[in-house]
Design a protein around this motif. Structure first.
Motif, PDB file in Angstrom:
ATOM      1  N   GLU B  52       0.035  -4.592  16.737  1.00 49.27           N
ATOM      2  CA  GLU B  52      -0.718  -5.518  15.864  1.00 49.27           C
ATOM      3  C   GLU B  52      -1.042  -6.806  16.622  1.00 49.27           C
ATOM      4  O   GLU B  52      -2.160  -7.328  16.524  1.00 49.27           O
ATOM      5  CB  GLU B  52       0.111  -5.848  14.622  1.00 49.27           C
ATOM      6  CG  GLU B  52       0.119  -4.738  13.588  1.00 49.27           C
ATOM      7  CD  GLU B  52       1.129  -4.995  12.469  1.00 49.27           C
ATOM      8  OE1 GLU B  52       1.291  -4.108  11.630  1.00 49.27           O
ATOM      9  OE2 GLU B  52       1.775  -6.066  12.455  1.00 49.27           O
ATOM     10  N   GLU B  53      -0.050  -7.269  17.399  1.00 50.64           N
ATOM     11  CA  GLU B  53      -0.281  -8.496  18.181  1.00 50.64           C
ATOM     12  C   GLU B  53      -1.364  -8.262  19.220  1.00 50.64           C
ATOM     13  O   GLU B  53      -2.214  -9.127  19.453  1.00 50.64           O
ATOM     14  CB  GLU B  53       1.019  -8.931  18.880  1.00 50.64           C
ATOM     15  CG  GLU B  53       2.040  -9.537  17.925  1.00 50.64           C
ATOM     16  CD  GLU B  53       3.401  -9.706  18.590  1.00 50.64           C
ATOM     17  OE1 GLU B  53       3.467  -9.721  19.837  1.00 50.64           O
ATOM     18  OE2 GLU B  53       4.403  -9.789  17.837  1.00 50.64           O
ATOM     19  N   ARG B  54      -1.310  -7.112  19.851  1.00 53.29           N
ATOM     20  CA  ARG B  54      -2.316  -6.790  20.868  1.00 53.29           C
ATOM     21  C   ARG B  54      -3.704  -6.702  20.227  1.00 53.29           C
ATOM     22  O   ARG B  54      -4.688  -7.224  20.764  1.00 53.29           O
ATOM     23  CB  ARG B  54      -1.958  -5.454  21.536  1.00 53.29           C
ATOM     24  CG  ARG B  54      -2.775  -5.157  22.775  1.00 53.29           C
ATOM     25  CD  ARG B  54      -2.006  -4.280  23.763  1.00 53.29           C
ATOM     26  NE  ARG B  54      -1.731  -2.940  23.275  1.00 53.29           N
ATOM     27  CZ  ARG B  54      -2.621  -1.946  23.257  1.00 53.29           C
ATOM     28  NH1 ARG B  54      -3.854  -2.169  23.669  1.00 53.29           N
ATOM     29  NH2 ARG B  54      -2.290  -0.752  22.832  1.00 53.29           N
ATOM     30  N   TYR B  55      -3.755  -6.065  19.057  1.00 48.20           N
ATOM     31  CA  TYR B  55      -5.027  -5.965  18.328  1.00 48.20           C
ATOM     32  C   TYR B  55      -5.544  -7.366  17.977  1.00 48.20           C
ATOM     33  O   TYR B  55      -6.733  -7.655  18.105  1.00 48.20           O
ATOM     34  CB  TYR B  55      -4.853  -5.154  17.045  1.00 48.20           C
ATOM     35  CG  TYR B  55      -4.851  -3.645  17.230  1.00 48.20           C
ATOM     36  CD1 TYR B  55      -5.430  -3.045  18.350  1.00 48.20           C
ATOM     37  CD2 TYR B  55      -4.297  -2.817  16.263  1.00 48.20           C
ATOM     38  CE1 TYR B  55      -5.414  -1.666  18.498  1.00 48.20           C
ATOM     39  CE2 TYR B  55      -4.288  -1.430  16.403  1.00 48.20           C
ATOM     40  CZ  TYR B  55      -4.856  -0.862  17.527  1.00 48.20           C
ATOM     41  OH  TYR B  55      -4.863   0.486  17.676  1.00 48.20           O
ATOM     42  N   ALA B  56      -4.614  -8.239  17.546  1.00 46.53           N
ATOM     43  CA  ALA B  56      -5.003  -9.603  17.151  1.00 46.53           C
ATOM     44  C   ALA B  56      -5.616 -10.338  18.333  1.00 46.53           C
ATOM     45  O   ALA B  56      -6.625 -11.048  18.197  1.00 46.53           O
ATOM     46  CB  ALA B  56      -3.787 -10.356  16.615  1.00 46.53           C
ATOM     47  N   ALA B  57      -4.987 -10.136  19.512  1.00 46.93           N
ATOM     48  CA  ALA B  57      -5.505 -10.777  20.715  1.00 46.93           C
ATOM     49  C   ALA B  57      -6.907 -10.265  21.049  1.00 46.93           C
ATOM     50  O   ALA B  57      -7.717 -10.969  21.633  1.00 46.93           O
ATOM     51  CB  ALA B  57      -4.558 -10.526  21.886  1.00 46.93           C
ATOM     52  N   GLU B  58      -7.164  -9.044  20.647  1.00 53.04           N
ATOM     53  CA  GLU B  58      -8.494  -8.452  20.897  1.00 53.04           C
ATOM     54  C   GLU B  58      -9.467  -8.763  19.761  1.00 53.04           C
ATOM     55  O   GLU B  58     -10.577  -8.251  19.716  1.00 53.04           O
ATOM     56  CB  GLU B  58      -8.370  -6.924  21.046  1.00 53.04           C
ATOM     57  CG  GLU B  58      -7.648  -6.481  22.302  1.00 53.04           C
ATOM     58  CD  GLU B  58      -7.270  -4.998  22.278  1.00 53.04           C
ATOM     59  OE1 GLU B  58      -7.704  -4.284  21.344  1.00 53.04           O
ATOM     60  OE2 GLU B  58      -6.522  -4.575  23.162  1.00 53.04           O
ATOM     61  N   GLY B  59      -8.986  -9.541  18.768  1.00 53.82           N
ATOM     62  CA  GLY B  59      -9.837  -9.931  17.653  1.00 53.82           C
ATOM     63  C   GLY B  59      -9.858  -8.936  16.508  1.00 53.82           C
ATOM     64  O   GLY B  59     -10.668  -9.052  15.584  1.00 53.82           O
ATOM     65  N   LYS B  60      -8.958  -7.950  16.570  1.00 58.26           N
ATOM     66  CA  LYS B  60      -8.906  -6.974  15.470  1.00 58.26           C
ATOM     67  C   LYS B  60      -7.703  -7.315  14.603  1.00 58.26           C
ATOM     68  O   LYS B  60      -6.590  -7.433  15.121  1.00 58.26           O
ATOM     69  CB  LYS B  60      -8.744  -5.541  16.021  1.00 58.26           C
ATOM     70  CG  LYS B  60      -9.963  -5.035  16.753  1.00 58.26           C
ATOM     71  CD  LYS B  60      -9.811  -3.563  17.117  1.00 58.26           C
ATOM     72  CE  LYS B  60      -9.188  -3.428  18.490  1.00 58.26           C
ATOM     73  NZ  LYS B  60      -9.108  -2.037  18.950  1.00 58.26           N
ATOM     74  N   ASP B  61      -7.969  -7.524  13.316  1.00 56.88           N
ATOM     75  CA  ASP B  61      -6.858  -7.875  12.427  1.00 56.88           C
ATOM     76  C   ASP B  61      -6.426  -6.633  11.644  1.00 56.88           C
ATOM     77  O   ASP B  61      -6.951  -6.346  10.563  1.00 56.88           O
ATOM     78  CB  ASP B  61      -7.306  -9.007  11.484  1.00 56.88           C
ATOM     79  CG  ASP B  61      -6.098  -9.705  10.884  1.00 56.88           C
ATOM     80  OD1 ASP B  61      -4.962  -9.276  11.182  1.00 56.88           O
ATOM     81  OD2 ASP B  61      -6.298 -10.672  10.128  1.00 56.88           O
TER      82      ASP B  61
END
Lengths: 296, 439
Positions: B52-61
């Protein structure tokens, strides 16, 4: 009349739908499945009579048939004799209702005990280590230092005894009721003629019970042919196939080896035998009804 | 006035739209597992937080939630239930695998060959590979080994140094299977142990390791099941002799349950045992020992060289998870496994530490959790000798028929020759001709 029939069918329809869904449809599916190679991948591939050929080519088949005959024949003969003995004792000889009920209640304990609990008790009783109940007695009496592996050495005997214990109550209670239904004047007449108790049993009770005996024997045979719970839980058909019976073999092939088609073929052959018994039961029942009607 | 209203309405709509797009997408994955080692699915669940953190860094919530289905049933039944659920369109998204060939047959496993296999120990994917495609990710690298009791050896007259050096001698090919069987017999005859050697009570691949030690093979280079008649006879002869001639194995071992066998091995009543190294969690538990205490009493060695086998070996038997080919979230499931293989190897190290085994991921094996584990630390060298067995159709049938024969052999009810004949006939009857080679 036609209107009444329509009403009857209307009332019966929920039952008929359920029977069709839960009995007839699965039975048809089992027949179809027996001709497929259905396995754990759940693919219905038609294979003709391959499964049936496999059953007859399997070198274990004769042994399983012999096991089944021994199991059913021994259980049924011993059960019938013991049933009759207890029924006559608790109905004809013990006249006090409360005492008779107590004995019948005791006989019902194995039947009403859940199969798993009952089987665990047998496994504990016959445990192969020196702590097993029977081994304690055996080692105590014989002075032997080596416990006996009862279940592994005598698997068929163990399952037969365990099964008989659970079957006694059903026949005893049925025979008891049948004995009570014998008109009292038959007993009185016999006693007036100077008949001894054994002669009364031989000449009055047994002949009056002959159709009940036949019915219970057929009914129990049907149960023994199709029910394998006790064997499954105590020996699982082993060691090897020493106590494997036909119905258990179908279960093993279908649910343990995941060969559903093969298991269905074995079941189908069993169904053919069971059908013969069911026809026999129907004929006996019909005969009993006619006899009762004639008596009335 | 109307213009104001219109502007307000447009602004409100924009606000709603922004709020809506700002709301995280919640994904609920169904995860299934069987039996004790829940550190396997728990590693996936823990990896989801990092993903989830990695996705957040990629702009995906994206919020990942899990619906757990942990069972404790027979593995065969668990596998069948999953296949049945798949057929009904109700299979979990990600699950511990069992009977991979059957699952691949029905098409329920997603091809994950594109996972970065460089991060993994060589060959660890073999057992999940069918026709060159990987269908599950191995989470650990448990090996099947021989357990032996060091304290019994010391009581028998060996020094502790000699007892602890035995695995090295086996690895060097200086101590043979025949010598080990003789040692089991000698220790038992000396009255140090009640029994010399034990094995699992149910069907399983542990017996195939002894077959292999006796020069047998049970699969060929195409992963086809092989029935090696000569080796099978040697194996059954060994089983028969162990129970009836040498009497180092109890006649009724197969009728004894796991708790009895685990206790026997844990408390030194039995000198040796062969099986997966993770079984030591149960063995230690049966006698209330922690890993440290257990490793002081019991050691592990590879299957030694024998008259018929030139190289010592261990068999790798990984446990793994696969992805439902019909999942609505294939990318997320795939990313979860990739996360475990790359950035979250510590989760796999934790799992391996808990079940006393090596990890399938190279990086995890370098981590403190594994290097300081008193049991795993001593068996790390075995990874070099580990053989990865491919996915073999029909192996469960062979295991089941072999157990049937073993039970009767140990009870002295059949001869080794009859056992070979019985198993051979059952294999001919139950395995399709093109799925087995008789030699």
């Amino acid at each position: 009349m036609r209107k009444n029939n329509a009403q009857a069918y209307l009332f019966l329809s929920p039952f008929l739908i359920l029977v069709t869904l839960l009995y007839i449809l699965p039975a048809i599916l089992t027949v179809v499945m027996a001709f497929t190679g259905l396995d754990s991948s759940f693919e219905w591939e038609f294979e003709g009579i391959k499964n049936f050929r496999r059953v007859f080519r399997d070198p274990n088949t004769p042994k399983i048939i012999i096991n089944t005959i021994i199991y059913v024949a021994t259980c049924i003969s011993v059960t019938m004799v013991v049933d009759l003995f207890f029924a006559i004792m608790t109905t004809h000889f013990i006249k006090t209702e409360s005492t008779a009920s107590f004995f019948k209640g005791v006989l019902m304990i194995p039947m009403i005990t859940p199969a798993v609990v009952y089987s665990v008790l047998w496994i504990w009783l016959l445990s192969s280590n020196s702590g097993g109940f029977l081994n304690k007695i055996f080692m105590g009496i014989t002075g032997s230092q080596t416990p006996v592996n009862w279940i592994a050495n005598y698997p068929m005997q163990v399952v037969i005894i365990a099964k008989i214990m659970t079957s006694i109550a059903f026949g005893t209670i049925n025979f008891s009721s049948a004995i009570k239904a014998i008109p009292e004047n038959q007993f009185k007449a016999a006693r007036v003629d100077g008949a001894k108790e054994w002669e009364i049993v031989k000449s009055i009770i047994i002949p009056n019970l002959r159709f009940h005996i036949l019915f219970i024997a057929l009914w129990e045979t049907l149960g023994l042919l199709t029910d394998y719970t006790t064997i499954l839980l105590i020996t699982d058909g082993g060691p090897g196939i020493a106590s494997e019976v036909w119905a258990l073999s179908a279960y093993h092939k279908a649910f343990i080896s995941a060969k559903y088609g093969y298991g269905a073929a074995i079941s189908l052959l069993l169904i053919a035998v069971v059908l013969v018994f069911m026809i026999a039961i129907s004929m006996v029942s019909a005969h009993m009804e006619r006899r009762e009607a004639d008596a009335r | 006035m109307n213009t104001r209203k219109l502007v307000a309405l447009v602004m409100a709509l924009c606000l709603c739209l922004v709020s809506f797009t700002a709301m995280a997408e919640t994904v609920t994955l169904k995860i299934a597992h069987n039996y004790d080692f829940v550190t396997i699915p728990d590693a996936v669940i823990a990896a989801a937080d990092r993903l989830e953190e990695r996705y957040a860094a990629e702009g995906k919530d994206i919020q990942i939630e899990f619906e757990k289905d942990y069972q404790r049933i027979d593995w065969g039944e668990y596998g069948k239930n999953l296949i049945f659920a798949y057929k009904n369109g109700d299979a979990p998204d990600i699950f511990s695998v069992s009977d991979v060939p059957a699952m691949v047959d029905v098409g329920m496993l997603m091809d994950i060959s594109d996972l970065n296999t460089d991060a993994f120990v060589d060959g660890v994917f073999d057992c999940y590979t069918v026709d060159g495609k990987a269908y599950a990710m191995p989470f650990d690298l448990p090996v099947r080994v021989i357990y032996y009791n060091k304290l019994s050896l010391v009581e028998f007259g060996w020094t502790m140094e000699e007892a602890e050096a035995l695995p090295a001698k086996v690895a060097a090919g200086e101590f043979t299977w025949e010598q080990f069987v003789q040692l089991c017999d000698d220790i038992q005859n000396a009255g140090v142990c009640t029994w010399g050697m034990a094995h699992r009570p149910g069907a399983g691949s542990d017996f195939l390791d002894v077959l292999q030690t006796l020069g047998g093979r049970y699969y060929d280079e195409n992963s086809t099941l092989v029935f090696d008649e000569d080796a099978m006879l040697r194996f059954f002869q060994f089983i028969y002799d162990a129970a009836n001639t040498l009497e180092i194995t109890p006649h009724d071992l197969a009728q004894q349950g796991w708790p009895s066998i685990n206790t026997m091995v844990g408390d030194g009543t039995c000198f040796a045992y062969y099986g997966p190294i993770y079984s030591s969690t149960y063995v230690a538990g049966a006698v209330n020992k922690d890993p440290q205490q257990f490793s002081e009493d019991v050691a592990f060695m590879m299957f030694p060289v024998s008259e018929f086998n030139e190289k010592p070996f261990v068999i790798a038997a990984p446990q793994g998870m696969g992805i439902n080919s019909a999942t609505k979230y294939p990318e997320i499931c795939h990313d979860l496994l990739a996360e475990l293989a790359a950035g979250s190897a510590d989760l796999l190290a934790n799992h391996a530490d808990v079940i006393f085994t090596l990890s399938s991921v190279k990086a995890a094996n370098e981590m403190e959790a594994i290097t300081t584990n008193p049991i795993v630390a001593d068996v790390g060298y075995m990874a070099e000798h580990a053989i990865s067995v491919p996915s073999i159709n029909g192996i469960n049938t062979l295991n089941s028929e072999m157990l049937n024969a073993i039970v009767q052999l140990e009870l002295g009810q059949i001869t080794p020759e009859q056992a070979v004949e019985n198993v051979k006939i059952q294999m001919e009857l139950n395995i399709d001709e093109d799925e087995i080679i008789f030699e």
